[in-house]
Design a protein around this motif. Structure first.
Motif, PDB file in Angstrom:
ATOM      1  N   ARG A 193      12.411   5.853  11.336  1.00  0.00           N
ATOM      2  CA  ARG A 193      12.684   6.964  10.409  1.00  0.00           C
ATOM      3  C   ARG A 193      11.383   7.562   9.875  1.00  0.00           C
ATOM      4  NH1 ARG A 193      12.734   8.289   5.403  1.00  0.00           N
ATOM      5  NH2 ARG A 193      12.129   6.244   4.609  1.00  0.00           N
ATOM      6  N   LEU A 194      10.458   6.695   9.474  1.00  0.00           N
ATOM      7  CA  LEU A 194       9.172   7.169   8.954  1.00  0.00           C
ATOM      8  C   LEU A 194       8.365   7.874  10.043  1.00  0.00           C
ATOM      9  CD1 LEU A 194       8.176   4.095   6.748  1.00  0.00           C
ATOM     10  CD2 LEU A 194       8.898   6.356   5.939  1.00  0.00           C
ATOM     11  N   LEU A 195       8.366   7.327  11.239  1.00  0.00           N
ATOM     12  CA  LEU A 195       7.653   7.968  12.347  1.00  0.00           C
ATOM     13  C   LEU A 195       8.242   9.335  12.672  1.00  0.00           C
ATOM     14  CD1 LEU A 195       7.088   4.885  14.662  1.00  0.00           C
ATOM     15  CD2 LEU A 195       5.288   6.267  13.591  1.00  0.00           C
ATOM     16  N   GLN A 196       9.563   9.452  12.595  1.00  0.00           N
ATOM     17  CA  GLN A 196      10.189  10.748  12.842  1.00  0.00           C
ATOM     18  C   GLN A 196       9.760  11.768  11.792  1.00  0.00           C
ATOM     19  OE1 GLN A 196      14.295   9.457  13.014  1.00  0.00           O
ATOM     20  NE2 GLN A 196      14.340   9.715  15.232  1.00  0.00           N
ATOM     21  N   GLU A 197       9.634  11.332  10.535  1.00  0.00           N
ATOM     22  CA  GLU A 197       9.151  12.229   9.480  1.00  0.00           C
ATOM     23  C   GLU A 197       7.739  12.712   9.798  1.00  0.00           C
ATOM     24  OE1 GLU A 197       9.341  10.365   5.629  1.00  0.00           O
ATOM     25  OE2 GLU A 197      11.538  10.191   5.694  1.00  0.00           O
ATOM     26  N   ILE A 198       6.887  11.787  10.183  1.00  0.00           N
ATOM     27  CA  ILE A 198       5.508  12.159  10.525  1.00  0.00           C
ATOM     28  C   ILE A 198       5.515  13.114  11.721  1.00  0.00           C
ATOM     29  CG2 ILE A 198       3.271  11.315  11.357  1.00  0.00           C
ATOM     30  CD1 ILE A 198       3.933   8.652   9.864  1.00  0.00           C
ATOM     31  N   TYR A 199       6.310  12.796  12.718  1.00  0.00           N
ATOM     32  CA  TYR A 199       6.384  13.622  13.925  1.00  0.00           C
ATOM     33  C   TYR A 199       6.789  15.059  13.575  1.00  0.00           C
ATOM     34  CZ  TYR A 199       7.410  14.984  18.718  1.00  0.00           C
ATOM     35  OH  TYR A 199       7.412  15.628  19.940  1.00  0.00           O
ATOM     36  N   GLN A 215       0.838  -1.204   0.000  1.00  0.00           N
ATOM     37  CA  GLN A 215       0.000   0.000   0.000  1.00  0.00           C
ATOM     38  C   GLN A 215       0.873   1.254   0.000  1.00  0.00           C
ATOM     39  OE1 GLN A 215      -3.285   0.345  -0.403  1.00  0.00           O
ATOM     40  NE2 GLN A 215      -3.080   2.567  -0.303  1.00  0.00           N
ATOM     41  N   TYR A 216       1.921   1.245   0.815  1.00  0.00           N
ATOM     42  CA  TYR A 216       2.848   2.378   0.880  1.00  0.00           C
ATOM     43  C   TYR A 216       3.519   2.604  -0.483  1.00  0.00           C
ATOM     44  CZ  TYR A 216       6.871   5.189   2.386  1.00  0.00           C
ATOM     45  OH  TYR A 216       7.809   6.178   2.514  1.00  0.00           O
ATOM     46  N   GLU A 217       4.014   1.539  -1.082  1.00  0.00           N
ATOM     47  CA  GLU A 217       4.695   1.664  -2.373  1.00  0.00           C
ATOM     48  C   GLU A 217       3.738   2.063  -3.492  1.00  0.00           C
ATOM     49  OE1 GLU A 217       7.048  -1.843  -3.016  1.00  0.00           O
ATOM     50  OE2 GLU A 217       8.519  -1.208  -1.504  1.00  0.00           O
ATOM     51  N   LYS A 218       2.488   1.604  -3.419  1.00  0.00           N
ATOM     52  CA  LYS A 218       1.476   2.003  -4.405  1.00  0.00           C
ATOM     53  C   LYS A 218       1.262   3.512  -4.342  1.00  0.00           C
ATOM     54  CE  LYS A 218      -3.454   1.480  -5.331  1.00  0.00           C
ATOM     55  NZ  LYS A 218      -4.703   0.901  -4.823  1.00  0.00           N
ATOM     56  N   GLU A 219       1.108   4.044  -3.132  1.00  0.00           N
ATOM     57  CA  GLU A 219       0.910   5.485  -2.981  1.00  0.00           C
ATOM     58  C   GLU A 219       2.185   6.255  -3.327  1.00  0.00           C
ATOM     59  OE1 GLU A 219      -0.952   6.622   0.708  1.00  0.00           O
ATOM     60  OE2 GLU A 219      -2.504   5.077   0.492  1.00  0.00           O
ATOM     61  N   THR A 256      -0.520   9.033   1.810  1.00  0.00           N
ATOM     62  CA  THR A 256      -1.309   9.603   2.891  1.00  0.00           C
ATOM     63  C   THR A 256      -0.572   9.396   4.208  1.00  0.00           C
ATOM     64  OG1 THR A 256      -2.556   7.573   3.342  1.00  0.00           O
ATOM     65  CG2 THR A 256      -3.485   9.093   1.682  1.00  0.00           C
ATOM     66  N   VAL A 257      -0.832  10.269   5.142  1.00  0.00           N
ATOM     67  CA  VAL A 257      -0.190  10.170   6.455  1.00  0.00           C
ATOM     68  C   VAL A 257      -0.596   8.859   7.124  1.00  0.00           C
ATOM     69  CG1 VAL A 257       0.017  11.225   8.736  1.00  0.00           C
ATOM     70  CG2 VAL A 257      -0.058  12.668   6.705  1.00  0.00           C
ATOM     71  N   GLN A 258      -1.836   8.454   6.947  1.00  0.00           N
ATOM     72  CA  GLN A 258      -2.296   7.218   7.573  1.00  0.00           C
ATOM     73  C   GLN A 258      -1.562   6.009   7.013  1.00  0.00           C
ATOM     74  OE1 GLN A 258      -4.449   7.177  10.285  1.00  0.00           O
ATOM     75  NE2 GLN A 258      -3.591   5.128  10.423  1.00  0.00           N
ATOM     76  N   THR A 259      -1.379   5.950   5.702  1.00  0.00           N
ATOM     77  CA  THR A 259      -0.642   4.834   5.093  1.00  0.00           C
ATOM     78  C   THR A 259       0.795   4.814   5.591  1.00  0.00           C
ATOM     79  OG1 THR A 259      -2.033   4.771   3.127  1.00  0.00           O
ATOM     80  CG2 THR A 259       0.206   3.895   2.902  1.00  0.00           C
ATOM     81  N   LYS A 260       1.425   5.968   5.642  1.00  0.00           N
ATOM     82  CA  LYS A 260       2.808   6.062   6.122  1.00  0.00           C
ATOM     83  C   LYS A 260       2.890   5.627   7.581  1.00  0.00           C
ATOM     84  CE  LYS A 260       6.570   9.362   5.653  1.00  0.00           C
ATOM     85  NZ  LYS A 260       6.873  10.763   5.298  1.00  0.00           N
ATOM     86  N   PHE A 261       1.936   6.069   8.393  1.00  0.00           N
ATOM     87  CA  PHE A 261       1.920   5.683   9.801  1.00  0.00           C
ATOM     88  C   PHE A 261       1.713   4.179   9.936  1.00  0.00           C
ATOM     89  CE2 PHE A 261      -0.129   4.688  13.791  1.00  0.00           C
ATOM     90  CZ  PHE A 261       0.721   5.286  14.697  1.00  0.00           C
ATOM     91  N   ASN A 262       0.761   3.626   9.202  1.00  0.00           N
ATOM     92  CA  ASN A 262       0.487   2.186   9.293  1.00  0.00           C
ATOM     93  C   ASN A 262       1.716   1.362   8.934  1.00  0.00           C
ATOM     94  OD1 ASN A 262      -2.145   2.819   9.982  1.00  0.00           O
ATOM     95  ND2 ASN A 262      -2.992   2.317   7.973  1.00  0.00           N
TER      96      ASN A 262
END
Length: 155
Positions: free
Chosen positions: A62-68, A26-30, A37-43
């Protein structure tokens, strides 16, 4: 490292390879559509942090830090999983920092309280290992010095 803390289950329970794969696809598709989406990245980050594979945990953090950094409205939910990710990687200093920040905002958060207990146990365990290593080094050093002294007195 089983625990009797019901709220710290995230520290022990991993997603299966197939579950992580669904999140990755899902992440790679987006990503291919140039809009994640932030939700896909968070998941995806959440799944990676829960993985037993260190490389996954590193990428999840790393991804969580980006979202943060980029999504102030999502910081609160990132704090626990950042702390968890660092805990699972053995970085107790950063784990404690993020968990303490969450506890300062939500002192009654049972997940954060139980994770704090696991972090404290990890720090203590790390300290015991460090003391054992230092003791072993001191013992070897003492034996080497004693051997050198004996050799010097024989000549």
């Amino acid at each position: 490292m089983p625990t009797d803390l019901p709220y710290a289950a995230d520290a022990e329970v991993s997603l299966s390879y197939d579950e992580i794969e669904v999140l990755r696809l899902q992440y790679e598709k987006e990503l291919a559509q140039a809009h994640i989406t932030v939700q896909t990245k968070f998941n995806y980050a959440w799944g990676l942090v829960k993985s037993p594979v260190r490389e996954h945990q590193v990428e999840g953090v790393r991804l969580l830090q980006e979202i943060y950094r980029t999504e102030p409205s999502r910081r609160r939910e990132c704090l626990y999983y950042l702390a968890l990710g660092y805990y699972k990687m053995g970085n107790f200093t950063d784990a404690r920092s993020f968990n303490d920040l969450l506890l300062s905002r939500e002192p009654t958060n049972l997940q954060a309280q139980s994770l704090a207990s696991l972090i404290d146990k990890g720090v203590a365990r790390e300290g015991y290992v460090g003391m054992a290593l230092a003791g072993g080094v001191a013992a070897v050093g003492t034996l080497l010095i004693a051997g050198l002294i004996r050799r010097a007195t024989r000549k």
